[in-house]
Design a protein around this motif. Structure first.
Motif, PDB file in Angstrom:
ATOM      1  N   THR A  96       0.992   9.696 -13.967  1.00 32.58           N
ATOM      2  CA  THR A  96      -0.362   9.610 -14.541  1.00 32.58           C
ATOM      3  C   THR A  96      -1.156   8.462 -13.925  1.00 32.58           C
ATOM      4  O   THR A  96      -2.370   8.586 -13.740  1.00 32.58           O
ATOM      5  CB  THR A  96      -0.294   9.411 -16.056  1.00 32.58           C
ATOM      6  OG1 THR A  96       0.412   8.185 -16.351  1.00 32.58           O
ATOM      7  CG2 THR A  96       0.424  10.584 -16.723  1.00 32.58           C
ATOM      8  N   HIS A  97      -0.505   7.328 -13.621  1.00 34.12           N
ATOM      9  CA  HIS A  97      -1.215   6.147 -13.113  1.00 34.12           C
ATOM     10  C   HIS A  97      -0.379   5.465 -12.025  1.00 34.12           C
ATOM     11  O   HIS A  97       0.819   5.719 -11.900  1.00 34.12           O
ATOM     12  CB  HIS A  97      -1.505   5.134 -14.234  1.00 34.12           C
ATOM     13  CG  HIS A  97      -2.397   5.651 -15.299  1.00 34.12           C
ATOM     14  ND1 HIS A  97      -1.950   6.519 -16.291  1.00 34.12           N
ATOM     15  CD2 HIS A  97      -3.726   5.445 -15.543  1.00 34.12           C
ATOM     16  CE1 HIS A  97      -2.963   6.806 -17.093  1.00 34.12           C
ATOM     17  NE2 HIS A  97      -4.040   6.175 -16.671  1.00 34.12           N
ATOM     18  N   TYR A  98      -1.041   4.605 -11.267  1.00 35.88           N
ATOM     19  CA  TYR A  98      -0.371   3.703 -10.345  1.00 35.88           C
ATOM     20  C   TYR A  98      -0.798   2.274 -10.645  1.00 35.88           C
ATOM     21  O   TYR A  98      -1.986   1.999 -10.850  1.00 35.88           O
ATOM     22  CB  TYR A  98      -0.725   4.036  -8.886  1.00 35.88           C
ATOM     23  CG  TYR A  98       0.233   4.996  -8.236  1.00 35.88           C
ATOM     24  CD1 TYR A  98       1.515   4.576  -7.882  1.00 35.88           C
ATOM     25  CD2 TYR A  98      -0.136   6.302  -7.975  1.00 35.88           C
ATOM     26  CE1 TYR A  98       2.395   5.461  -7.285  1.00 35.88           C
ATOM     27  CE2 TYR A  98       0.740   7.195  -7.385  1.00 35.88           C
ATOM     28  CZ  TYR A  98       2.016   6.759  -7.039  1.00 35.88           C
ATOM     29  OH  TYR A  98       2.894   7.619  -6.456  1.00 35.88           O
ATOM     30  N   VAL A  99       0.182   1.374 -10.685  1.00 38.80           N
ATOM     31  CA  VAL A  99      -0.093  -0.051 -10.821  1.00 38.80           C
ATOM     32  C   VAL A  99       0.010  -0.684  -9.436  1.00 38.80           C
ATOM     33  O   VAL A  99       1.004  -0.493  -8.731  1.00 38.80           O
ATOM     34  CB  VAL A  99       0.916  -0.725 -11.784  1.00 38.80           C
ATOM     35  CG1 VAL A  99       0.669  -2.228 -11.835  1.00 38.80           C
ATOM     36  CG2 VAL A  99       0.795  -0.121 -13.167  1.00 38.80           C
ATOM     37  N   CYS A 100      -1.037  -1.411  -9.056  1.00 35.68           N
ATOM     38  CA  CYS A 100      -1.095  -2.030  -7.737  1.00 35.68           C
ATOM     39  C   CYS A 100      -1.097  -3.545  -7.890  1.00 35.68           C
ATOM     40  O   CYS A 100      -1.982  -4.103  -8.550  1.00 35.68           O
ATOM     41  CB  CYS A 100      -2.339  -1.581  -6.983  1.00 35.68           C
ATOM     42  SG  CYS A 100      -2.440   0.213  -6.772  1.00 35.68           S
ATOM     43  N   VAL A 101      -0.092  -4.209  -7.293  1.00 43.26           N
ATOM     44  CA  VAL A 101       0.014  -5.670  -7.332  1.00 43.26           C
ATOM     45  C   VAL A 101      -0.153  -6.199  -5.917  1.00 43.26           C
ATOM     46  O   VAL A 101       0.550  -5.778  -4.990  1.00 43.26           O
ATOM     47  CB  VAL A 101       1.372  -6.118  -7.914  1.00 43.26           C
ATOM     48  CG1 VAL A 101       1.445  -7.641  -7.960  1.00 43.26           C
ATOM     49  CG2 VAL A 101       1.567  -5.532  -9.298  1.00 43.26           C
ATOM     50  N   GLU A 102      -1.118  -7.134  -5.745  1.00 39.59           N
ATOM     51  CA  GLU A 102      -1.464  -7.643  -4.410  1.00 39.59           C
ATOM     52  C   GLU A 102      -0.824  -9.012  -4.177  1.00 39.59           C
ATOM     53  O   GLU A 102      -0.771  -9.841  -5.079  1.00 39.59           O
ATOM     54  CB  GLU A 102      -2.977  -7.775  -4.271  1.00 39.59           C
ATOM     55  CG  GLU A 102      -3.733  -6.507  -4.622  1.00 39.59           C
ATOM     56  CD  GLU A 102      -5.167  -6.798  -4.982  1.00 39.59           C
ATOM     57  OE1 GLU A 102      -5.975  -5.871  -4.894  1.00 39.59           O
ATOM     58  OE2 GLU A 102      -5.468  -7.945  -5.354  1.00 39.59           O
ATOM     59  N   SER A 103      -0.363  -9.216  -2.942  1.00 41.47           N
ATOM     60  CA  SER A 103       0.177 -10.521  -2.535  1.00 41.47           C
ATOM     61  C   SER A 103      -0.520 -10.950  -1.255  1.00 41.47           C
ATOM     62  O   SER A 103      -0.619 -10.166  -0.296  1.00 41.47           O
ATOM     63  CB  SER A 103       1.692 -10.443  -2.301  1.00 41.47           C
ATOM     64  OG  SER A 103       2.352 -10.018  -3.476  1.00 41.47           O
ATOM     65  N   ASP A 104      -0.998 -12.186  -1.222  1.00 41.10           N
ATOM     66  CA  ASP A 104      -1.719 -12.699  -0.056  1.00 41.10           C
ATOM     67  C   ASP A 104      -0.722 -13.018   1.063  1.00 41.10           C
ATOM     68  O   ASP A 104       0.159 -13.870   0.909  1.00 41.10           O
ATOM     69  CB  ASP A 104      -2.495 -13.956  -0.452  1.00 41.10           C
ATOM     70  CG  ASP A 104      -3.435 -14.414   0.651  1.00 41.10           C
ATOM     71  OD1 ASP A 104      -3.304 -13.910   1.784  1.00 41.10           O
ATOM     72  OD2 ASP A 104      -4.303 -15.257   0.372  1.00 41.10           O
ATOM     73  N   ILE A 105      -0.821 -12.317   2.184  1.00 39.17           N
ATOM     74  CA  ILE A 105       0.079 -12.557   3.331  1.00 39.17           C
ATOM     75  C   ILE A 105      -0.739 -12.929   4.571  1.00 39.17           C
ATOM     76  O   ILE A 105      -0.333 -12.677   5.702  1.00 39.17           O
ATOM     77  CB  ILE A 105       0.941 -11.317   3.621  1.00 39.17           C
ATOM     78  CG1 ILE A 105       0.056 -10.094   3.921  1.00 39.17           C
ATOM     79  CG2 ILE A 105       1.873 -11.014   2.476  1.00 39.17           C
ATOM     80  CD1 ILE A 105       0.828  -8.909   4.475  1.00 39.17           C
ATOM     81  N   THR A 106      -1.909 -13.528   4.330  1.00 38.83           N
ATOM     82  CA  THR A 106      -2.820 -13.834   5.442  1.00 38.83           C
ATOM     83  C   THR A 106      -2.160 -14.733   6.472  1.00 38.83           C
ATOM     84  O   THR A 106      -2.218 -14.469   7.689  1.00 38.83           O
ATOM     85  CB  THR A 106      -4.095 -14.484   4.903  1.00 38.83           C
ATOM     86  OG1 THR A 106      -4.689 -13.617   3.935  1.00 38.83           O
ATOM     87  CG2 THR A 106      -5.083 -14.746   6.022  1.00 38.83           C
ATOM     88  N   LYS A 107      -1.517 -15.818   6.027  1.00 34.90           N
ATOM     89  CA  LYS A 107      -0.906 -16.758   6.977  1.00 34.90           C
ATOM     90  C   LYS A 107       0.184 -16.073   7.797  1.00 34.90           C
ATOM     91  O   LYS A 107       0.270 -16.242   9.004  1.00 34.90           O
ATOM     92  CB  LYS A 107      -0.333 -17.951   6.226  1.00 34.90           C
ATOM     93  CG  LYS A 107      -1.401 -18.840   5.589  1.00 34.90           C
ATOM     94  CD  LYS A 107      -0.758 -20.048   4.897  1.00 34.90           C
ATOM     95  CE  LYS A 107      -1.825 -20.927   4.266  1.00 34.90           C
ATOM     96  NZ  LYS A 107      -1.215 -22.112   3.582  1.00 34.90           N
ATOM     97  N   HIS A 108       1.030 -15.309   7.114  1.00 30.25           N
ATOM     98  CA  HIS A 108       2.095 -14.611   7.818  1.00 30.25           C
ATOM     99  C   HIS A 108       1.527 -13.624   8.845  1.00 30.25           C
ATOM    100  O   HIS A 108       2.008 -13.515   9.979  1.00 30.25           O
ATOM    101  CB  HIS A 108       2.969 -13.869   6.804  1.00 30.25           C
ATOM    102  CG  HIS A 108       3.949 -12.922   7.420  1.00 30.25           C
ATOM    103  ND1 HIS A 108       5.119 -13.350   8.021  1.00 30.25           N
ATOM    104  CD2 HIS A 108       3.931 -11.566   7.542  1.00 30.25           C
ATOM    105  CE1 HIS A 108       5.777 -12.310   8.486  1.00 30.25           C
ATOM    106  NE2 HIS A 108       5.076 -11.208   8.201  1.00 30.25           N
TER     107      HIS A 108
END
Length: 793
Positions: A400-412
């Protein structure tokens, strides 16, 4: 004061009818219906679903919650698929029978009532809450009075008889029905005096708070239950002023639990209109409030997470965002409400990744997915996020739904990109070349072992398609160019480089021109390793070369036409101009010596010369228009046989006007019809027949005749014009219809070389055909065929 029922002609229930309820058609979608209910302030509690003005169902906010929990497509599903059909239908004429109606409402206390006319068409609507409120507001005093009457009835029943007794009994029966209706309500109902002492409690109130009337009055009345007694005093103040009071308050139960209750209170009046008490409705919303508090607590906890978090509803086609914490809104650059439109590049990429996940997994076995998304801050700086997308399944194990969790990987990511920078630069240099870089083995057929990716832009095939088949490249070279390609490429072993131009079959089915420059690579010992080179598409250059060649040919042709025109005009205009000059000089010098007949002779010569020049100019003007495609056909009604006869007469008269006592050449006209009507452009037809007949007369031997035959058939007309003249040499037949072309055997016979060119263009305008057969010294025959479809309107 004794209680009495209303004596108005209108039933109390009639006052509750909403004669303009909100309705929706049966064709409306669920999505449209919810939007319709929500656009009013406050939102509409329920709508009626109607078809041909007949109510077929209802849809309320309770139904909205039920539908949202299901998996149907709100935008595509019709309201008839999810509406409820539980309601009471009553005829408008039945509202006079109050007892019957109260009995019915007692059995179905929580159902709405739809009022219809005798044709079963919608008249109005009464919601269930209005029925309950009306019963409490209009008849609460009658219940109390009925109890008092019952006590009095025991004392004086032996003294009072007659019609008055029957009326009281009927009133009591009606009040019993009303009391049953109140007792059946799922909401708590109380009636108190103006001090708060309880007069009446229904069973639902007792079930909610676990207090009886006697227990509450023993503790000081209804105010005992209120956590905030000042709020209860404000309620009493509003009631004494005749105002309704509504609010959500905290109330203590028998075991000292705090319940959250929505209360509506109204004044109770006697028959004279004096306020004597309060009637209140209590709705227990404790579970909803507690659930909301729990949700708020969880929301606060999620808001403090440093990672962005969002929830997407995948049951709808647009996959809308239904939740986003502050960190997510900061990353996406949009609030959740703004994000529903998916106009932001970051959100579009999120939605694309979810669609990709949906295509690669089944709902029942969906797995986590971790794409990487790049975006830009408002200051233009670049950042990268790794997004963990996890599924949410319902009880039936469906997604029914998707949970989206973001992680900052800019430096990598920036570190990784710096390591690839050199490789990217080299690849860019390879792909930025205007040509395709390739290498091949030097064995038979020269199979390609490497080709740059931009080969797709040139030939429509990917590099992998070409490398898969070692014979691919040579198999797509044009068969006429393949021997040249193999021969020239073999020279690479003896020359520093070779250049080849050939045609190659594009994936779209067309051949393109390719220019190839190749050289051989050798090792330190001079041994050949492979052939390298580049290829470029020169199709446009080849096309330009071909266009230039055609332009040069056209220019050459134009120059030839100019030369012919100058030659023709200098020859054809010289004779009439000389005639005009000589005749005018003679008339100028000898008019006084000549008689009128001799003068007229020279005037006729001048007019004849001018007419000849005018005809020449008209031919040139018509030819230029035809050459530019500016001659249009304007068909009109014409008797073709009569027209042809008149044309023959005009040509014979013209011979006499040119100084002949009798025509030098006779025209024999024959037609298979005496009359034939059609629609044709007379001017265009005249150019065809006049030029062919004039030429036949001009090139005929003296004393001979010209045969002019007309055949009128069902689908076409055919003209045959045959002379016994000088004929046309075979070498001139191919150029016969070229402008300014004259045959080699015409000698001094005057002419411009435009007549047959004009004939050919006029025949083409009429979608006809012209054929010629000729023999030198024997004569010529022209056959013109014109389809009737080109002649008719």
């Amino acid at each position: 004061m004794q209680a009495s029922f209303p004596t108005s002609s209108r039933s109390p229930l009639e006052e509750l009818i909403n004669y303009a309820p909100r309705t929706i058609t049966a064709e409306a979608t669920v999505w449209h219906t919810i939007a319709f209910m929500n656009k009013f302030q406050p939102p509409v509690e329920r709508v009626l679903v109607v078809e041909n003005w007949q109510v077929v169902g209802l849809f309320s906010w309770q139904d909205v919650l039920r539908v949202v929990e299901s998996e149907i497509n709100l935008k595509n599903s019709k309201i008839t698929e999810v509406m409820t059909t539980s309601f009471i239908k009553l005829k408008y004429s039945q509202f006079q029978d109050i007892k019957r109606i109260f009995n019915l409402l007692t059995q179905f206390i929580n159902l709405p009532v739809v009022i219809e006319d005798e044709k079963e068409q919608l008249v109005g609507y009464i919601p269930p809450e209005s029925i309950t409120n009306s019963i409490l507001e209009e008849y609460q005093l009658k219940i109390t009075e009925a109890e008092r009457q019952c006590n009095q009835e025991k004392e004086i029943s032996s003294q009072i008889l007659g019609t008055e007794e029957n009326s009281k009994i009927e009133n009591l029966e009606t009040l019993v029905y009303l009391q049953q209706a109140i007792e059946s309500s799922c909401e708590g109902i109380t009636i108190t005096d103006l001090t708060g002492n309880v007069i009446y409690l229904n069973s639902s109130f007792i079930n909610i708070f676990d207090y009886t009337r006697e227990q509450l009055n023993a503790k000081g009345g209804l105010s005992f239950l209120w956590k905030d007694t000042a709020e209860y005093r404000r309620l009493l103040t509003a009631i004494k002023q005749g105002k309704s009071w509504r609010n959500q308050v905290e109330i203590k139960s028998h075991i000292n639990d705090i319940l959250y209750i929505k209360i509506r209170a109204d004044a109770v009046k006697d028959v004279s209109g004096k306020i004597i008490g309060t009637i209140s409705l209590y709705s227990n919303v404790t579970e909803e409030v507690q659930a909301q508090k729990s949700l708020n607590l969880k929301s606060k906890a999620i808001n403090y997470i440093k990672n962005g978090l969002a929830i997407f509803d995948v049951r709808l086609p647009s996959k809308p965002i239904v939740y986003g914490n502050p960190e997510f809104e900061s990353v996406s650059g949009k609030s959740v409400s703004e994000a529903l439109g998916l106009t932001n590049s970051f959100l579009e990429e999120m939605n694309r990744q979810i669609n990709k996940l949906l295509k690669s997994h089944f709902y029942s076995s969906a797995e986590n997915f971790t794409p990487i998304i790049r975006n830009y801050c408002q200051d233009g700086s670049e950042y990268w996020y790794q997004v963990n997308i996890a599924p949410i399944l319902n009880r039936e194990k469906k997604l029914t739904h998707y949970v989206c969790v973001e992680s900052d990987i800019t430096k990598h990511k920036l570190t990784e990109m710096s390591l690839l920078l050199t490789q990217e630069k080299l690849q860019h240099l390879l792909l930025s070349s205007t040509g395709v870089i390739y290498s091949s083995d030097f064995c038979e057929d020269y199979p390609v072992n490497f080709v740059s990716e931009n080969i797709f832009d040139m030939v429509g095939y990917t590099a992998s398609e070409i490398l898969y088949d070692s014979n691919f490249w040579v198999s797509h070279i044009h068969p006429e160019d393949l021997p040249l390609f193999l021969a020239e490429l073999s020279k690479v072993f003896s020359q520093s480089k070779v250049n080849i131009e050939y045609r190659f079959l594009h994936k779209n089915g067309n051949y393109i021109w390719i220019y190839e420059q190749s050289k051989i690579v050798k090792d330190y010992a001079g041994n050949p390793l492979e052939i390298i080179g580049y290829r470029i598409d020169i199709t446009e250059r080849k096309k330009l070369e071909e266009d230039l060649k055609k332009a040069l040919e056209k220019e050459k042709e134009v120059n030839q036409l100019k030369s012919r025109f100058i030659s023709m005009t200098s020859h054809e205009f010289r004779t009439p101009l000389s005639t005009i000059l000589s005749s005018s000089e003679l008339l100028e010098n000898y008019t006084h010596k000549w008689d009128k007949e001799k003068q007229q002779k020279h005037f006729n010569r001048i007019k004849k010369a001018i007419k000849h020049m005018t005809n020449l100019l008209n031919d040139v003007l018509f030819f230029s228009k035809a050459e530019a495609g500016k001659v249009d056909s304007h068909p009109a009604k014409l008797n073709l046989v009569e027209y042809s006869r008149q044309l023959v007469e005009d040509l014979e008269i013209n011979q006499i006007n040119n100084g002949m006592e009798q025509p030098n050449t006779n025209i024999n006209f024959i037609s298979n019809k005496t009359t034939f009507i059609l629609y044709i452009d007379e001017r265009i037809l005249g150019h065809i027949l006049s030029n062919l007949l004039s030429n036949a007369i001009k090139y005929s031997k003296p004393g001979t005749s010209v045969d002019f035959n007309l055949f009128c058939q069902k689908q076409r007309v055919v003209f045959e014009i045959e002379d016994k003249g000088i004929g046309i040499p075979s070498q001139d037949l191919s150029s016969l219809f070229d402008s300014f072309h004259r045959c080699n055997n015409v000698g001094n016979i005057p002419g411009t070389g435009l007549g047959l060119s004009i004939v050919k263009k006029c025949v083409d305008i009429l979608n006809g055909k012209i054929n010629v057969t000729s023999e030198v010294g024997m004569g010529t025959k022209f056959t013109v065929t014109i389809p009737l479809s080109s002649c008719c309107n």
